[in-house]
Design a protein around this motif. Structure first.
Motif, PDB file in Angstrom:
ATOM      1  N   VAL A 141       0.939  -1.118  -0.022  1.00  0.00           N
ATOM      2  CA  VAL A 141      -0.064  -0.019   0.040  1.00  0.00           C
ATOM      3  C   VAL A 141       0.842   1.408   0.126  1.00  0.00           C
ATOM      4  CG1 VAL A 141      -0.235   0.082   2.613  1.00  0.00           C
ATOM      5  CG2 VAL A 141      -2.069   0.904   1.063  1.00  0.00           C
ATOM      6  N   ILE A 142       0.358   2.289  -0.490  1.00  0.00           N
ATOM      7  CA  ILE A 142       1.160   3.356  -0.787  1.00  0.00           C
ATOM      8  C   ILE A 142       0.836   4.389   0.670  1.00  0.00           C
ATOM      9  CG2 ILE A 142       1.294   5.811  -1.789  1.00  0.00           C
ATOM     10  CD1 ILE A 142       2.569   3.557  -3.520  1.00  0.00           C
ATOM     11  N   VAL A 143       1.784   4.804   1.186  1.00  0.00           N
ATOM     12  CA  VAL A 143       1.452   5.972   2.435  1.00  0.00           C
ATOM     13  C   VAL A 143       2.165   7.245   1.947  1.00  0.00           C
ATOM     14  CG1 VAL A 143       2.023   6.349   4.953  1.00  0.00           C
ATOM     15  CG2 VAL A 143       1.577   4.075   4.112  1.00  0.00           C
ATOM     16  N   GLY A 148       4.005  16.334   0.319  1.00  0.00           N
ATOM     17  CA  GLY A 148       5.215  16.239  -0.294  1.00  0.00           C
ATOM     18  C   GLY A 148       5.132  16.524  -1.554  1.00  0.00           C
ATOM     19  N   THR A 149       6.444  16.788  -2.101  1.00  0.00           N
ATOM     20  CA  THR A 149       6.652  16.596  -3.681  1.00  0.00           C
ATOM     21  C   THR A 149       7.989  16.223  -3.983  1.00  0.00           C
ATOM     22  OG1 THR A 149       7.963  18.933  -3.295  1.00  0.00           O
ATOM     23  CG2 THR A 149       5.878  19.333  -3.836  1.00  0.00           C
ATOM     24  N   GLN A 150       7.921  16.180  -5.356  1.00  0.00           N
ATOM     25  CA  GLN A 150       9.186  15.440  -5.882  1.00  0.00           C
ATOM     26  C   GLN A 150       9.574  14.004  -5.302  1.00  0.00           C
ATOM     27  OE1 GLN A 150      12.564  18.174  -5.369  1.00  0.00           O
ATOM     28  NE2 GLN A 150      11.614  19.852  -6.975  1.00  0.00           N
ATOM     29  N   GLY A 153       8.312  11.609   0.558  1.00  0.00           N
ATOM     30  CA  GLY A 153       7.361  11.398   1.418  1.00  0.00           C
ATOM     31  C   GLY A 153       6.349  10.664   0.632  1.00  0.00           C
ATOM     32  N   VAL A 154       6.668   9.901  -0.309  1.00  0.00           N
ATOM     33  CA  VAL A 154       5.899   8.747  -0.979  1.00  0.00           C
ATOM     34  C   VAL A 154       6.471   7.453  -0.577  1.00  0.00           C
ATOM     35  CG1 VAL A 154       4.811   7.797  -3.003  1.00  0.00           C
ATOM     36  CG2 VAL A 154       4.934  10.420  -2.697  1.00  0.00           C
ATOM     37  N   ILE A 155       5.717   6.391   0.048  1.00  0.00           N
ATOM     38  CA  ILE A 155       6.378   5.295   0.648  1.00  0.00           C
ATOM     39  C   ILE A 155       5.633   4.079   0.226  1.00  0.00           C
ATOM     40  CG2 ILE A 155       7.121   3.946   2.528  1.00  0.00           C
ATOM     41  CD1 ILE A 155       6.924   6.590   4.310  1.00  0.00           C
ATOM     42  N   GLU A 185      -0.217  -2.153 -11.545  1.00  0.00           N
ATOM     43  CA  GLU A 185      -0.188  -2.435 -13.068  1.00  0.00           C
ATOM     44  C   GLU A 185       0.389  -1.159 -13.616  1.00  0.00           C
ATOM     45  OE1 GLU A 185      -3.036  -2.140 -11.195  1.00  0.00           O
ATOM     46  OE2 GLU A 185      -4.649  -0.930 -12.251  1.00  0.00           O
ATOM     47  N   SER A 186       0.885   0.028 -13.210  1.00  0.00           N
ATOM     48  CA  SER A 186       1.309   1.084 -14.050  1.00  0.00           C
ATOM     49  C   SER A 186       2.890   0.654 -13.674  1.00  0.00           C
ATOM     50  CB  SER A 186       1.052   2.453 -13.130  1.00  0.00           C
ATOM     51  OG  SER A 186       1.691   2.735 -12.044  1.00  0.00           O
ATOM     52  N   ARG A 187       3.217  -0.044 -13.029  1.00  0.00           N
ATOM     53  CA  ARG A 187       4.602  -0.461 -12.950  1.00  0.00           C
ATOM     54  C   ARG A 187       5.718   0.729 -12.901  1.00  0.00           C
ATOM     55  NH1 ARG A 187       3.803  -5.983 -13.828  1.00  0.00           N
ATOM     56  NH2 ARG A 187       1.825  -6.146 -15.188  1.00  0.00           N
ATOM     57  N   ARG A 205       5.499  10.309 -20.806  1.00  0.00           N
ATOM     58  CA  ARG A 205       5.513   9.283 -19.609  1.00  0.00           C
ATOM     59  C   ARG A 205       6.627   9.457 -19.052  1.00  0.00           C
ATOM     60  NH1 ARG A 205       4.155   5.477 -22.933  1.00  0.00           N
ATOM     61  NH2 ARG A 205       2.186   4.986 -22.428  1.00  0.00           N
ATOM     62  N   ARG A 206       6.950   9.018 -17.754  1.00  0.00           N
ATOM     63  CA  ARG A 206       7.899   9.059 -16.667  1.00  0.00           C
ATOM     64  C   ARG A 206       8.017   7.504 -16.336  1.00  0.00           C
ATOM     65  NH1 ARG A 206       6.434  14.009 -12.966  1.00  0.00           N
ATOM     66  NH2 ARG A 206       4.910  12.576 -12.595  1.00  0.00           N
ATOM     67  N   LYS A 207       9.319   7.223 -16.492  1.00  0.00           N
ATOM     68  CA  LYS A 207       9.655   5.742 -16.045  1.00  0.00           C
ATOM     69  C   LYS A 207      10.498   5.855 -14.790  1.00  0.00           C
ATOM     70  CE  LYS A 207      10.602   1.995 -18.543  1.00  0.00           C
ATOM     71  NZ  LYS A 207      11.026   1.525 -19.659  1.00  0.00           N
ATOM     72  N   SER A 215       8.330   7.657 -10.291  1.00  0.00           N
ATOM     73  CA  SER A 215       8.761   7.989 -11.489  1.00  0.00           C
ATOM     74  C   SER A 215       9.359   9.594 -11.486  1.00  0.00           C
ATOM     75  CB  SER A 215       7.541   7.708 -12.685  1.00  0.00           C
ATOM     76  OG  SER A 215       6.491   8.243 -12.294  1.00  0.00           O
ATOM     77  N   ASN A 216       9.248  10.116 -10.541  1.00  0.00           N
ATOM     78  CA  ASN A 216       9.594  11.578 -10.505  1.00  0.00           C
ATOM     79  C   ASN A 216      10.866  11.682 -11.247  1.00  0.00           C
ATOM     80  OD1 ASN A 216       7.763  11.006  -8.183  1.00  0.00           O
ATOM     81  ND2 ASN A 216       7.694  13.116  -8.363  1.00  0.00           N
ATOM     82  N   VAL A 217      11.034  12.757 -11.963  1.00  0.00           N
ATOM     83  CA  VAL A 217      12.267  13.156 -12.541  1.00  0.00           C
ATOM     84  C   VAL A 217      13.481  13.582 -11.442  1.00  0.00           C
ATOM     85  CG1 VAL A 217      13.655  14.900 -14.194  1.00  0.00           C
ATOM     86  CG2 VAL A 217      11.269  14.338 -14.653  1.00  0.00           C
TER      87      VAL A 217
HETATM   88  P1  ADP Z   1       5.019  13.908  -5.548  1.00  0.00           P
HETATM   89  O1  ADP Z   1       4.111  15.190  -5.347  1.00  0.00           O
HETATM   90  O2  ADP Z   1       6.076  13.738  -4.507  1.00  0.00           O
HETATM   91  O3  ADP Z   1       5.536  13.682  -6.875  1.00  0.00           O
HETATM   92  P2  ADP Z   1       3.121  11.921  -6.136  1.00  0.00           P
HETATM   93  O4  ADP Z   1       1.899  11.534  -5.258  1.00  0.00           O
HETATM   94  O5  ADP Z   1       3.050  12.389  -7.440  1.00  0.00           O
HETATM   95  O6  ADP Z   1       3.987  12.699  -5.276  1.00  0.00           O
HETATM   96  O7  ADP Z   1       3.754  10.552  -6.221  1.00  0.00           O
HETATM   97  C1  ADP Z   1       5.238  10.462  -6.805  1.00  0.00           C
HETATM   98  C2  ADP Z   1       5.563   9.153  -7.553  1.00  0.00           C
HETATM   99  O8  ADP Z   1       5.204   8.005  -6.696  1.00  0.00           O
HETATM  100  C3  ADP Z   1       4.379   8.923  -8.494  1.00  0.00           C
HETATM  101  O9  ADP Z   1       4.798   9.875  -9.875  1.00  0.00           O
HETATM  102  C4  ADP Z   1       4.277   7.646  -9.046  1.00  0.00           C
HETATM  103  O10 ADP Z   1       5.364   7.305  -9.829  1.00  0.00           O
HETATM  104  C5  ADP Z   1       4.439   7.074  -7.831  1.00  0.00           C
HETATM  105  N1  ADP Z   1       3.229   6.799  -6.892  1.00  0.00           N
HETATM  106  C6  ADP Z   1       2.593   7.590  -6.362  1.00  0.00           C
HETATM  107  N2  ADP Z   1       1.235   7.338  -5.829  1.00  0.00           N
HETATM  108  C7  ADP Z   1       1.144   5.981  -6.504  1.00  0.00           C
HETATM  109  C8  ADP Z   1       0.066   4.787  -6.418  1.00  0.00           C
HETATM  110  N3  ADP Z   1      -1.109   5.090  -5.647  1.00  0.00           N
HETATM  111  N4  ADP Z   1       0.490   3.751  -7.097  1.00  0.00           N
HETATM  112  C9  ADP Z   1       1.532   3.607  -7.768  1.00  0.00           C
HETATM  113  N5  ADP Z   1       2.543   4.638  -7.941  1.00  0.00           N
HETATM  114  C10 ADP Z   1       2.393   5.774  -7.032  1.00  0.00           C
END
Ligand code: ADP
Ligand code: MG
Length: 394
Positions: A141-143, A148-150, A153-155, A185-187, A205-207, A215-217
């Motif tokens: 699960v995503i927390v 947060g940005t960039q 803070g996305v775990i 599924e967005s892998r 598209r960012r990978k 996928s943030n730059v």
């Molecule tokens: P930030 O503001 O830090 O960019 P995001 O919510 O855009 O925060 O999340 C950063 C990156 O984490 C996203 O670009 C994506 O690649 C991945 N991500 C975020 N939320 C999810 C999710 N619910 N499922 C899969 N990947 C996620």
């Protein structure tokens, strides 16, 4: 056209995005100035809202382009709001900037509409944490931190135990966290659509690289130009419009059932997207500004409600409604002091319809007029409750 004086509100005059926007203004014969939001003084006086810059009276501007970093959201938005009070057009309204900075708040606003969003939960009581994780789909699960940005803070928590521990830790530090379904599924890929006005001007598209899922730059993500399908394009434009943003970076995951909106950025960077797509995004922003600078952001409800007994209202025409199947002229609305501003038929908006245009059952009408007439068409909204869950409701 006379050159416009344009204030670019940014703390980073030398960063790529700011430089490009300034260049785009100059190239079109306008007069840009990059102004640091923290150097403004805001003076709130009846009928004379004013601003100083570096302690001196600010000269007159025609428009502002806010490029407000997340660390100065509060002050930066206050400066933009002051420009708004002074009648200066802003590429993004201050209120929309504030909403977009809060991932919970923006998703709450978007959730009313028929758009794909990542199912999310926000809970405070410890007893609610486990049910919340399970409800959004369980582990992994995503927390994420609300502000947060960039990618910071996305775990991604692999197990429920880890998720619970992270949530408890963050909450104990008074940080607000969102529990969100992991769209596996967005892998590690996502779509950034750059919206200007009512269209997507560029998309990439960012990978994520290696084992990274973000996928943030700024997290090393690689980019490629994409042409969006109509569904993705429509979703991005709608999301920006609902949040009131005219310049926005809409981040979407490619879910199994189509686009899943993750967040909407109000000061999206230009470097990644211009390099990936070769589109002159800065130019598109400035062209849009020039086209719209005369249109003030007025709050239509507030203005039209000034006539006592009148309001704007939106309602769906029921199959049994006396409006269904009639032309606007024959509907009797005009005689009863109601003007139809637009007809929304399955998502297609017909603006400023004429007398011989027909009203169909199922149409969503936006009207302005006498409340006594409109009231007849406005049902009281009772929340629909599913039977099976009724016994748990309190
Ligand atoms: P930030 O503001 O830090 O960019 P995001 O919510 O855009 O925060 O999340 C950063 C990156 O984490 C996203 O670009 C994506 O690649 C991945 N991500 C975020 N939320 C999810 C999710 N619910 N499922 C899969 N990947 C996620
Ligand atoms: Mg993002």
């Amino acid at each position: 056209m006379d050159p416009l004086k344009i204030a670019i509100i940014s703390r980073a005059p030398r960063c790529y995005s700011t430089k490009r926007i300034r260049e785009a203004c100059t190239k079109r014969g306008h007069k840009p100035k990059v102004l640091d939001p923290l150097k403004f003084g805001i003076y709130v006086e009846s009928k004379h809202p004013s601003l100083t810059f570096r302690s001196r009276r600010l000269s007159e501007y025609d428009a502002v382009i806010p490029r407000i970093g997340s660390s100065v959201t509060f002050y930066g938005a206050a400066v933009v709001r002051q420009f708004e009070q002074m009648g200066v057009w802003s590429a993004n309204p201050s209120q929309s900037i504030i909403i977009s900075r809060d991932k919970l708040r923006s998703l709450q606003v978007l959730s009313r509409y028929d758009l794909g969003i990542a199912p999310s939960a926000f809970v405070r009581d410890r007893k609610d944490v486990l049910p919340a994780i399970e409800r959004v789909g369980g582990a992994p699960v995503i927390v994420k931190l609300l502000e947060g940005t960039q990618g910071v803070g996305v775990i991604l928590a692999d197990s429920i135990k880890i998720a619970e521990a992270i949530i408890e830790t963050l909450q104990s530090k008074s940080l607000n966290v969102l529990i969100q379904k992991f769209v596996s599924e967005s892998r590690g890929k996502d779509i950034r659509a750059f919206v200007v006005g009512d269209r997507v001007v560029a998309a990439m598209r960012r990978k994520a690289v290696g084992t990274e899922f973000r996928s943030n730059v700024h997290r090393g993500g690689e980019t490629e130009s994409v042409t969006l399908t109509e569904e993705y394009e429509r979703t991005a434009v709608r999301a920006a419009q609902i949040l009131g943003l005219r310049v926005a970076g809409v981040d979407m995951l490619e879910g199994a059932d189509g686009p899943v909106i993750m967040e909407v950025n109000s000061s999206p960077g230009l470097e990644g997207i211009e390099n990936a797509t070769n589109v002159d995004v800065a130019g598109a922003i400035v062209d849009y500004l020039v086209e719209n600078v005369r249109f003030d952001d007025l709050d239509i409800r507030q203005r039209l409600g000034l006539a006592r007994g009148f309001q704007v209202a939106e309602f769906t025409v029921g199959t049994d409604s006396n409006l269904a199947g009639k032309s606007i002229a024959d509907s009797g609305l005009r005689e009863r002091d109601v003007i139809v501003l637009s007809i929304n038929r399955s998502g297609q908006v017909h603006a400023a319809p004429k007398g011989d245009d027909e009203i169909h059952a199922g149409d969503l009408l936006l009207c302005y007029g006498r409340k006594n007439t409109l009231r007849d068409y406005l049902p009281l909204k009772k929340p629909k409750r599913k039977k099976a869950k009724a016994k748990n409701n309190s």
